[in-house]
Design an enzyme around this catalytic site. Sequence first.
Site, PDB file in Angstrom:
ATOM      1  N   LYS A  94       0.840  -1.257   0.012  1.00 45.03           N
ATOM      2  CA  LYS A  94      -0.110  -0.077  -0.110  1.00 45.03           C
ATOM      3  C   LYS A  94       0.701   1.357   0.109  1.00 45.03           C
ATOM      4  O   LYS A  94       2.087   1.353   0.265  1.00 45.03           O
ATOM      5  CB  LYS A  94      -1.028  -0.132   1.243  1.00 45.03           C
ATOM      6  CG  LYS A  94      -1.918  -1.306   1.106  1.00 45.03           C
ATOM      7  CD  LYS A  94      -2.974  -0.950   2.443  1.00 45.03           C
ATOM      8  CE  LYS A  94      -3.919  -2.051   2.234  1.00 45.03           C
ATOM      9  NZ  LYS A  94      -4.832  -2.056   3.514  1.00 45.03           N
ATOM     10  N   TYR A 127     -12.198  -2.230  -3.538  1.00 40.46           N
ATOM     11  CA  TYR A 127     -12.850  -2.380  -2.254  1.00 40.46           C
ATOM     12  C   TYR A 127     -14.401  -2.192  -1.794  1.00 40.46           C
ATOM     13  O   TYR A 127     -14.991  -1.940  -0.896  1.00 40.46           O
ATOM     14  CB  TYR A 127     -12.190  -1.436  -1.019  1.00 40.46           C
ATOM     15  CG  TYR A 127     -10.897  -1.850  -0.807  1.00 40.46           C
ATOM     16  CD1 TYR A 127     -10.780  -2.958   0.126  1.00 40.46           C
ATOM     17  CD2 TYR A 127      -9.661  -1.203  -0.792  1.00 40.46           C
ATOM     18  CE1 TYR A 127      -9.576  -3.436   0.576  1.00 40.46           C
ATOM     19  CE2 TYR A 127      -8.622  -1.440  -0.252  1.00 40.46           C
ATOM     20  CZ  TYR A 127      -8.373  -2.380   0.281  1.00 40.46           C
ATOM     21  OH  TYR A 127      -7.269  -2.765   0.870  1.00 40.46           O
ATOM     22  N   HIS A 145      -2.171  -5.407   1.655  1.00 35.66           N
ATOM     23  CA  HIS A 145      -3.514  -6.145   1.265  1.00 35.66           C
ATOM     24  C   HIS A 145      -3.060  -7.717   0.986  1.00 35.66           C
ATOM     25  O   HIS A 145      -2.424  -7.943   0.359  1.00 35.66           O
ATOM     26  CB  HIS A 145      -4.110  -5.342   0.273  1.00 35.66           C
ATOM     27  CG  HIS A 145      -5.486  -6.348  -0.351  1.00 35.66           C
ATOM     28  ND1 HIS A 145      -6.705  -6.258   0.439  1.00 35.66           N
ATOM     29  CD2 HIS A 145      -5.694  -7.221  -1.286  1.00 35.66           C
ATOM     30  CE1 HIS A 145      -7.406  -7.133  -0.061  1.00 35.66           C
ATOM     31  NE2 HIS A 145      -6.742  -7.780  -1.017  1.00 35.66           N
TER      32      HIS A 145
HETATM   33  P1  DAT Z   1      -7.673  -6.509   5.633  1.00 34.41           P
HETATM   34  O1  DAT Z   1      -6.998  -5.665   4.987  1.00 34.41           O
HETATM   35  O2  DAT Z   1      -7.077  -7.167   6.799  1.00 34.41           O
HETATM   36  O3  DAT Z   1      -8.387  -7.835   4.789  1.00 34.41           O
HETATM   37  P2  DAT Z   1     -10.457  -5.618   5.922  1.00 34.41           P
HETATM   38  O4  DAT Z   1     -10.789  -6.439   4.433  1.00 34.41           O
HETATM   39  O5  DAT Z   1     -11.528  -5.981   7.183  1.00 34.41           O
HETATM   40  O6  DAT Z   1      -9.109  -6.151   6.576  1.00 34.41           O
HETATM   41  O7  DAT Z   1     -10.595  -4.122   5.588  1.00 34.41           O
HETATM   42  C1  DAT Z   1      -9.897  -3.671   4.544  1.00 34.41           C
HETATM   43  C2  DAT Z   1      -9.043  -2.307   4.798  1.00 34.41           C
HETATM   44  O8  DAT Z   1      -9.875  -1.510   5.618  1.00 34.41           O
HETATM   45  C3  DAT Z   1      -7.920  -2.824   6.130  1.00 34.41           C
HETATM   46  O9  DAT Z   1      -6.838  -3.262   5.671  1.00 34.41           O
HETATM   47  C4  DAT Z   1      -7.919  -1.486   6.655  1.00 34.41           C
HETATM   48  C5  DAT Z   1      -9.242  -0.622   6.330  1.00 34.41           C
HETATM   49  N1  DAT Z   1      -9.970  -0.778   7.728  1.00 34.41           N
HETATM   50  C6  DAT Z   1     -10.548  -1.993   7.941  1.00 34.41           C
HETATM   51  N2  DAT Z   1     -10.925  -1.682   9.254  1.00 34.41           N
HETATM   52  C7  DAT Z   1     -10.856  -0.457   9.555  1.00 34.41           C
HETATM   53  C8  DAT Z   1     -11.171   0.423  10.524  1.00 34.41           C
HETATM   54  N3  DAT Z   1     -11.968  -0.098  11.812  1.00 34.41           N
HETATM   55  N4  DAT Z   1     -10.907   1.648  10.736  1.00 34.41           N
HETATM   56  C9  DAT Z   1     -10.175   2.286   9.671  1.00 34.41           C
HETATM   57  N5  DAT Z   1      -9.724   1.147   8.502  1.00 34.41           N
HETATM   58  C10 DAT Z   1     -10.147   0.072   8.404  1.00 34.41           C
HETATM   59 MG    MG Z   2      -9.827  -7.705   3.409  1.00 35.06          MG
END
Ligand code: DAT
Ligand code: MG
Length: 141
Positions: free
Chosen positions: A11, A51, A117
Amino acid sequence: MAVEQTLSIIKPDAVSRNLIGEIVSRFEKAGLTIAAQRMVQLSRAQAEGFYAEHKGRPFFDGLVEFMVSGPVVVQVLSGENAILANRELMGATNPANAAPGTIRKDFAEAVDRNCVHGSDSPASAAREIAYFFASSDVIVR
Ligand code: DAT
Ligand code: MG
């Protein structure tokens, strides 16, 4: 055990801090191979589409803003159980909760600047790889 491919993104926070090599080194040392790799400046539409599963969440707009804030490295990692292996190397989403020795624990500054990611399932890996790469771009050794 099966050889899988997974989509990884280094990233903008990690690229801007010159951590590409450190992160790629962890993948290679763990036995994953780079099957495709490209640097990309994501457009807003590309980041939103990538996303899409998170659209509507409170962090969505900030996530998109962050992902377009600078170039990223998109890559396909290949190896035995590559999807889970990469998730283990990455560590928990929030670096505060990530295990010692993981990429996020060692390098990430915050949950919204968490360096990497990785696809979380075979279905997401297939979708995410196709989002960035043609099948002819992916060289599995
Ligand atoms: P991951 O990247 O571990 O698969 P995810 O798919 O739940 O996690 O979320 C995608 C991205 O979104 C993550 O890398 C960072 C951001 N994100 C997730 N939860 C967040 C939060 N509570 N506050 C801020 N950013 C968040
Ligand atoms: Mg994810």
